[in-house]
Write a protein that holds these residues in place. Structure first.
Motif, PDB file in Angstrom:
ATOM      1  N   HIS A  24       0.848  -1.193   0.000  1.00 48.78           N
ATOM      2  CA  HIS A  24       0.000   0.000   0.000  1.00 48.78           C
ATOM      3  C   HIS A  24       0.882   1.240   0.000  1.00 48.78           C
ATOM      4  O   HIS A  24       1.690   1.444   0.912  1.00 48.78           O
ATOM      5  CB  HIS A  24      -0.899  -0.002   1.238  1.00 48.78           C
ATOM      6  CG  HIS A  24      -1.733   1.241   1.385  1.00 48.78           C
ATOM      7  ND1 HIS A  24      -2.902   1.434   0.703  1.00 48.78           N
ATOM      8  CD2 HIS A  24      -1.553   2.365   2.150  1.00 48.78           C
ATOM      9  CE1 HIS A  24      -3.426   2.606   1.031  1.00 48.78           C
ATOM     10  NE2 HIS A  24      -2.623   3.186   1.907  1.00 48.78           N
ATOM     11  N   ASP A  25       0.748   2.058  -1.029  1.00 50.61           N
ATOM     12  CA  ASP A  25       1.485   3.314  -1.130  1.00 50.61           C
ATOM     13  C   ASP A  25       0.498   4.467  -1.132  1.00 50.61           C
ATOM     14  O   ASP A  25      -0.475   4.463  -1.905  1.00 50.61           O
ATOM     15  CB  ASP A  25       2.311   3.374  -2.421  1.00 50.61           C
ATOM     16  CG  ASP A  25       3.449   2.381  -2.421  1.00 50.61           C
ATOM     17  OD1 ASP A  25       3.945   2.057  -1.331  1.00 50.61           O
ATOM     18  OD2 ASP A  25       3.837   1.920  -3.508  1.00 50.61           O
ATOM     19  N   ILE A  57       9.203   4.541   9.482  1.00 50.53           N
ATOM     20  CA  ILE A  57       9.476   5.481  10.563  1.00 50.53           C
ATOM     21  C   ILE A  57       9.259   6.872   9.986  1.00 50.53           C
ATOM     22  O   ILE A  57       9.836   7.233   8.961  1.00 50.53           O
ATOM     23  CB  ILE A  57      10.915   5.320  11.082  1.00 50.53           C
ATOM     24  CG1 ILE A  57      11.113   3.897  11.611  1.00 50.53           C
ATOM     25  CG2 ILE A  57      11.208   6.342  12.168  1.00 50.53           C
ATOM     26  CD1 ILE A  57      12.551   3.583  11.982  1.00 50.53           C
ATOM     27  N   VAL A  58       8.388   7.633  10.631  1.00 47.36           N
ATOM     28  CA  VAL A  58       7.931   8.894  10.051  1.00 47.36           C
ATOM     29  C   VAL A  58       8.664  10.066  10.680  1.00 47.36           C
ATOM     30  O   VAL A  58       8.732  10.190  11.907  1.00 47.36           O
ATOM     31  CB  VAL A  58       6.407   9.056  10.249  1.00 47.36           C
ATOM     32  CG1 VAL A  58       5.913  10.345   9.605  1.00 47.36           C
ATOM     33  CG2 VAL A  58       5.684   7.857   9.645  1.00 47.36           C
ATOM     34  N   GLY A  59       9.217  10.922   9.834  1.00 44.81           N
ATOM     35  CA  GLY A  59       9.898  12.120  10.297  1.00 44.81           C
ATOM     36  C   GLY A  59       8.942  13.272  10.520  1.00 44.81           C
ATOM     37  O   GLY A  59       7.727  13.135  10.398  1.00 44.81           O
ATOM     38  N   ALA A  60       9.503  14.439  10.834  1.00 46.23           N
ATOM     39  CA  ALA A  60       8.689  15.634  11.064  1.00 46.23           C
ATOM     40  C   ALA A  60       7.915  15.990   9.806  1.00 46.23           C
ATOM     41  O   ALA A  60       8.408  15.844   8.689  1.00 46.23           O
ATOM     42  CB  ALA A  60       9.583  16.791  11.486  1.00 46.23           C
ATOM     43  N   SER A  61       6.713  16.477   9.984  1.00 41.95           N
ATOM     44  CA  SER A  61       5.850  16.774   8.845  1.00 41.95           C
ATOM     45  C   SER A  61       6.460  17.851   7.961  1.00 41.95           C
ATOM     46  O   SER A  61       7.066  18.817   8.446  1.00 41.95           O
ATOM     47  CB  SER A  61       4.473  17.240   9.327  1.00 41.95           C
ATOM     48  OG  SER A  61       3.791  16.198   9.961  1.00 41.95           O
ATOM     49  N   LEU A  62       6.284  17.685   6.672  1.00 41.21           N
ATOM     50  CA  LEU A  62       6.705  18.701   5.728  1.00 41.21           C
ATOM     51  C   LEU A  62       5.812  19.927   5.872  1.00 41.21           C
ATOM     52  O   LEU A  62       4.654  19.811   6.283  1.00 41.21           O
ATOM     53  CB  LEU A  62       6.623  18.152   4.303  1.00 41.21           C
ATOM     54  CG  LEU A  62       7.500  16.940   3.982  1.00 41.21           C
ATOM     55  CD1 LEU A  62       7.217  16.449   2.567  1.00 41.21           C
ATOM     56  CD2 LEU A  62       8.970  17.282   4.143  1.00 41.21           C
ATOM     57  N   PRO A  63       6.308  21.110   5.531  1.00 37.06           N
ATOM     58  CA  PRO A  63       5.453  22.301   5.628  1.00 37.06           C
ATOM     59  C   PRO A  63       4.291  22.235   4.648  1.00 37.06           C
ATOM     60  O   PRO A  63       4.362  21.547   3.622  1.00 37.06           O
ATOM     61  CB  PRO A  63       6.416  23.443   5.273  1.00 37.06           C
ATOM     62  CG  PRO A  63       7.493  22.801   4.468  1.00 37.06           C
ATOM     63  CD  PRO A  63       7.651  21.421   5.037  1.00 37.06           C
ATOM     64  N   GLY A 113       3.598   7.882   6.709  1.00 40.09           N
ATOM     65  CA  GLY A 113       2.721   7.398   7.771  1.00 40.09           C
ATOM     66  C   GLY A 113       1.580   6.539   7.295  1.00 40.09           C
ATOM     67  O   GLY A 113       0.852   5.978   8.111  1.00 40.09           O
ATOM     68  N   ALA A 114       1.397   6.446   5.994  1.00 35.62           N
ATOM     69  CA  ALA A 114       0.266   5.662   5.479  1.00 35.62           C
ATOM     70  C   ALA A 114       0.707   4.700   4.388  1.00 35.62           C
ATOM     71  O   ALA A 114      -0.106   4.262   3.578  1.00 35.62           O
ATOM     72  CB  ALA A 114      -0.816   6.605   4.954  1.00 35.62           C
ATOM     73  N   PRO A 174       7.491  12.367   6.130  1.00 28.90           N
ATOM     74  CA  PRO A 174       8.406  11.650   5.222  1.00 28.90           C
ATOM     75  C   PRO A 174       8.898  10.336   5.809  1.00 28.90           C
ATOM     76  O   PRO A 174       8.979  10.160   7.028  1.00 28.90           O
ATOM     77  CB  PRO A 174       9.554  12.649   5.039  1.00 28.90           C
ATOM     78  CG  PRO A 174       9.514  13.497   6.271  1.00 28.90           C
ATOM     79  CD  PRO A 174       8.069  13.606   6.653  1.00 28.90           C
ATOM     80  N   ASP A 175       9.233   9.421   4.948  1.00 28.92           N
ATOM     81  CA  ASP A 175       9.764   8.110   5.323  1.00 28.92           C
ATOM     82  C   ASP A 175      11.236   8.260   5.662  1.00 28.92           C
ATOM     83  O   ASP A 175      12.050   8.622   4.813  1.00 28.92           O
ATOM     84  CB  ASP A 175       9.568   7.148   4.144  1.00 28.92           C
ATOM     85  CG  ASP A 175      10.160   5.765   4.408  1.00 28.92           C
ATOM     86  OD1 ASP A 175      10.621   5.521   5.531  1.00 28.92           O
ATOM     87  OD2 ASP A 175      10.152   4.943   3.477  1.00 28.92           O
TER      88      ASP A 175
END
Length: 1017
Positions: free
Chosen positions: A550-551, A705-711, A663-664, A717-718
């Motif tokens: 799932h992408d 593993i999810v990094g800080a959200s993009l603006p 995250g998804a 991001p992965d």
């Protein structure tokens, strides 16, 4: 350690075990052949063709009467003709079965109140493109014309491959050896029209079969175009059928300014819109069979579906622009319903169904989902039955499905953001080329705080929303307000295209899904002729492998000469200052002071400059919102603009990129090896079976593993992979007893332990974070989130007991009574956990509630079923009355689970209704038949809301009833014409939050009428 190699080794070992059992069975088989007499046995079988309502009823009754477990069945009345338009609609007539409607059509199915239902095709699992990661099917891409019948199993047998907690469903296709010798041709054509869509939808289906003495081949196909329409009104939520959405309460972000002591729900907005789905579907089945001699029969099946769905929503939204809950919507003078409760935190709540709404945002919106779905299911099996003691089967299936979804979204605001309103003021900073409405030039390069809607509304005002009646009523549009076109009513501004500017564009949540299921099984039965008790023994092994990839991704665009990237191209999003300061494409230094900003301050441009609604898209004026009243109309973007969202964003912003949402996005592999042994017994009036199935499961989950959200996005991001591997084993005993109390009465009892894997998304999904604008931090603040997957969750497990009595009163008549109890040992349920997720500026101000699936235990479901099928010809000899018959049943389902209601009381399981009623009356004579069918279900739990947001209040669908009719006239023995009416009373789905008076939203479904003809020869 090589993980992939380890998993492949486990699968290879399982296949070797299966082959060993097959080889041992083959040895017994050869011994059996030698022992048989040399003479040829005549194995010609009589083929019985079902025709008509009575014939279908007889087959269904016999399937139940002679089954070795508790079964209900549906049989096609003719080739290409199940009793109802869709498979799900036919299934809802079976006692204990409930369906969920999507766009008015029947979709997912629950048995005895639980949706944990496994679905097989001809006895083995298959893959549907609409449910790639689900353990069941919603029948959305399965045309009913390709099936000859459906069996619903309510008790388990060890020999069956299907799982399921409350039951399983087996879809049966036609095969050439089921047909008469020689050629068989059948076909049909029909046209359908909906009362809302007004479109004429064609459909064609056909079957050709050839059966010789030792060989047969069959081909059947369906092609159709469908336009489904639904009108929606209520809480603003654009998910498929609506929900609680982002609703919160009047204490969110502090005490409300009105000094209220009682909490109440505050939706993120209120909406009225039309939903339309265009669906083009092609499906076909090919089946070939060959009698190889010596008892061997080879069968090969291929089942293919392809459908394209264009799902569009467009209409009005009045919402809080993510700026306020405690001062956005508040009860009118008579808006309180009088219903109250105290939540788990001791806070007092009251129910509200009428609000006054402040003018944070008044807008039109258009949302489109483009879906492309394909599925391939291949089956190859070798059956052996030479009349001896040993019979069996070796079978292999392979399935692959793909599903793509592309999303497009655009909204048009009618309120200026630079004057007088509650939004941002004094506007948004933009390039000098957009300063054409007399704005003050304050930027060193000629920039200004631009007028985004020079013809829009500049005043604040109050609108009303009242859901206390049968249908919602909006009000307040006659108010006089000031704006770019002078003093006019809100309605006049709404009718003027010059009032609108684009608020945002996006293409988010796009998905690419790929799924596979591969199985190998070897199943055998050995008859014991001289045993006084055990008549035969079933044994075998089955190996299955299921994978899903799932992408999820968003189409982003670069801004400021590439110094910033955005998912939400919006007027309230600004080019990132930290990465873009000094870039002349990203902003300007102020030439003079503006408010608190000194001269020389760097000010970024807004991502989306002033944009008319019709600048990049065609638009039209919309006035029809269904039965909701009070809305004068809105200009909205035509959905056709978003047929190709990627190309549209490329054309509009000059660049587009695919940005993954870590995250998804996930991969899950589920490997199972099943062993079973079942003894079938009969002694006197008692018969049945007892067995044991052992299921060894290996689970592999790869999450990001999810990094800080993009603006300017909800994208995480992965930054790496988190891999989980688990193994567990289930021992699943089963017992079915049948007591022939008399020639026509059968008493049945059943016991089993059941296990069903979770939807793979429950294990694999990641984390998504909900953020809103916040002036205190001048950033996007976290308010909530979702943990979509947890690889540590256990599958559903249950212990089932059932007892039934069946009285067969005639060839096409019977009555029955059943009771059941399902103890749920392990299940998943919606819950909330608190997570201290950082805000967009990196500071943690939480914790905040994140919705997720949590492990539950100790639940149970119990109830009873009662019903009758009656053909009056079994009892009367009257020219008219003997052509009449009816099918009536009722199901009661009661349940409990650890999750409690908002007031601390009991909650049913999600998706469950307590009462289900069915009544079918039919008339049939030689040339004419007619059928009227009524179905009704009591309130159904949809979901439970967050305690922090809505006090844990639950969302229910209110009682829903539907009336369908059909009539067929046989011109001759080969040609017939028919008419079907579905939902002829145009019923609507009403939902409510905790109290029936606190109405949340409603879906108005259309009536659909079909005129068709069918040919058989």
């Amino acid at each position: 350690m090589n993980t992939n190699k380890t998993r492949l080794t486990k699968v290879s070992h399982s296949i070797k075990v299966a082959l060993c059992i097959s080889a041992a069975s083959a040895t017994l088989l050869s011994t059996s052949i030698v022992a048989q007499e040399a003479e040829t046995v005549d194995k010609d079988l009589e083929i019985i063709q079902i025709s008509g309502i009575r014939g279908s009823t007889i087959v269904s009754i016999n399937a139940k009467r002679f089954a070795s477990s508790q079964v209900d069945a549906i049989a096609a009345e003719d080739i290409g003709k199940l009793p109802d338009v869709t498979i799900a609609d036919s299934l809802q007539r079976i006692t204990g079965v409930q369906i969920v409607r999507t766009a008015g059509e029947g979709g997912p199915v629950a048995i005895r109140g639980l949706p944990q239902v496994d679905t097989t095709m001809n006895g083995e699992v298959f893959l549907s493109a609409t449910t790639i990661d689900a353990s069941g099917a919603d029948f959305g891409d399965l045309p009913s014309q390709l099936f000859s019948g459906v069996d619903v199993y309510k008790s388990s047998e060890a020999k069956h491959s299907a799982a399921g907690i409350s039951g399983s469903i087996d879809l049966k296709t036609r095969r050439p050896f089921d047909m008469e010798e020689g050629f068989t041709f059948a076909g049909g054509a029909e046209v359908t029209q909906g009362s809302i869509s007004k479109e004429s939808d064609p459909s064609l289906n056909g079957l050709v079969s050839y059966r010789a003495d030792k060989f047969g081949v069959l081909f059947s196909a369906v092609t159709s175009e469908v336009n489904l329409a639904t009108d929606y009104s209520g809480y603003f939520d654009t998910s498929e059928d609506g929900g609680i959405g982002a609703a919160n309460n009047n204490f969110t972000w502090g005490q409300n300014p009105r000094g209220e002591d009682t909490r109440h729900v505050v939706p993120q907005g209120f909406a009225a819109f039309n939903k339309a789905e265009e669906r083009k579907r092609d499906a076909f089945q090919v089946s070939a069979q060959a009698d190889l001699g010596e008892g061997f029969t080879l069968t090969a099946d291929y089942f293919y579906t392809q459908q394209d769905r264009f799902n569009a929503k467009r209409g009005l939204s009045q919402n809080n622009r993510w700026n306020s809950f405690n001062d956005y919507a508040y009860p009118t003078a008579d808006g309180w319903t009088g219903d109250t409760f105290t939540d788990q935190n001791g806070d007092s709540w009251g129910a509200v169904n009428a609000f006054d709404m402040k003018s944070y945002r008044l807008q039109s919106f258009t949302q489109v989902n483009n879906n492309e779905e394909k599925s391939h299911n291949f089956n190859l099996q070798l059956d052996y039955d030479n009349g001896g003691a040993l019979t069996g089967q070796v079978r292999m299936t392979r399935a692959r499905a793909t599903a793509k979804m592309r999303h497009g979204y655009g909204e048009g605001d009618m309120l200026s953001i630079d004057k007088g309103t509650l939004v941002t003021g004094p506007g948004a900073f933009s390039q000098g080329e957009n300063c054409v409405n007399g704005e003050d030039i304050v930027g060193a390069a000629g920039g200004c705080y631009a007028s985004f809607a020079p013809g829009g509304i500049e005043d604040q005002f109050i609108l009303g929303y009242d859901a206390s009646g049968e249908h919602p009523v909006f009000s307040g549009f006659e108010q006089m307000v000031n704006g770019g076109k002078g003093s006019r009513s809100v309605a006049d501004y709404m009718a003027d295209l010059d009032s609108y500017h684009i608020g945002a564009f996006s293409s988010e949540g796009n998905t690419d899904d790929t799924g596979e299921i591969n199985t190998f099984s070897s199943k055998w039965n050995y008859a014991l002729e001289n045993n006084d008790y055990i008549t035969s023994v079933d044994f075998g092994v089955r190996v299955s492998e299921r994978l899903v990839d799932h992408d999820q991704f968003t189409y982003t665009s670069n801004f400021g000469d590439g110094c910033d990237i955005a998912q939400w191209k919006a007027v309230d999003q600004f080019i990132n200052t930290a990465g873009c300061e000094g870039n002349p494409a990203a902003g300007e230094y102020l030439a003079e002071a503006v408010g608190d900003l000194a001269a020389g301050t760097w000010v970024p441009y807004t991502l989306l400059p002033p944009t008319r609604l019709d600048e990049h898209a065609t638009v039209s004026y919309q006035t029809n919102f269904g039965s909701v009243t009070g809305i004068p109309g809105v200009w909205s973007i035509d959905p056709e603009n978003f047929r190709d969202p990627r190309q549209w964003h490329l054309n509009t912003f000059g660049n587009v990129a695919r940005t993954e949402n870590g995250g998804a996005t996930y991969d899950v592999q589920l490997d199972e090896t099943n062993y079973f042994l079942q003894a079938n017994f009969e002694h006197g009036i008692v018969s049945g079976n007892v067995g044991m199935k052992v299921v060894e499961t290996d689970l592999y989950v790869k999450q990001n593993i999810v990094g800080a959200s993009l603006p300017h996005s909800g994208l995480g991001p992965d930054t790496g992979d988190a891999v989980t591997e688990r193994s567990y084993t289930d021992y699943l005993p089963s017992l079915n007893l049948a007591l022939a109390a008399s020639e026509d009465v059968i008493i049945r009892a059943a016991y089993a332990k059941n296990m069903q894997p979770l939807n793979l998304s429950n294990w694999g999904g990641g984390k998504t974070v909900g953020r809103v604008n916040n002036e205190d931090c001048d950033c996007l603040r976290v308010v909530s989130g979702t943990l979509n997957g947890n690889p540590g969750l256990n599958p559903w497990r249950s212990e089932n007991l059932s007892l039934s009595a069946e009285w067969y009163t005639g060839e096409a008549s019977m009555m029955f009574l059943a009771t059941y109890k399902i103890d749920i040992e392990s299940f998943t349920t919606g819950g909330t956990i608190m997570i201290d997720e950082p805000d967009a500026d990196g500071i943690r101000r939480g914790p905040w509630p994140f919705a997720t699936q949590v492990q539950g235990d100790g639940g149970d479901v119990s109830g009873f079923e009662v019903g009758a099928k009656v053909a009056l010809s079994d009892f009367l000899d009257n020219a008219f009355l003997s052509n009449l018959g009816f099918d009536v049943n009722y199901t009661y389902a009661d349940s409990s689970q650890p999750t409690k209601a908002a007031d601390g009381g009991e909650l049913p399981f999600q998706g469950m209704s307590e009462d289900t009623y069915n009544l079918v009356v039919w008339y049939e004579q030689e040339d004419f038949s007619a059928r009227i069918a009524w179905n009704s279900i009591s309130p159904r739990l949809i979901t439970v809301g967050s305690i922090g947001a809505v006090g844990g209040q639950a969302l229910y669908q209110d009682t829903y009833s539907q009336l369908d009719i059909s009539a067929t006239y046989n011109i001759n023995e080969n040609v017939s014409v028919y008419i079907n009416g579905s939902n002829i009373l145009e019923e609507y789905q009403q939902t409510y939050l905790e109290f029936s008076s606190q109405k949340a939203f409603q879906n108005e479904y259309e009536a659909r009428w079909t005129l068709g003809t069918r040919v058989n020869f």
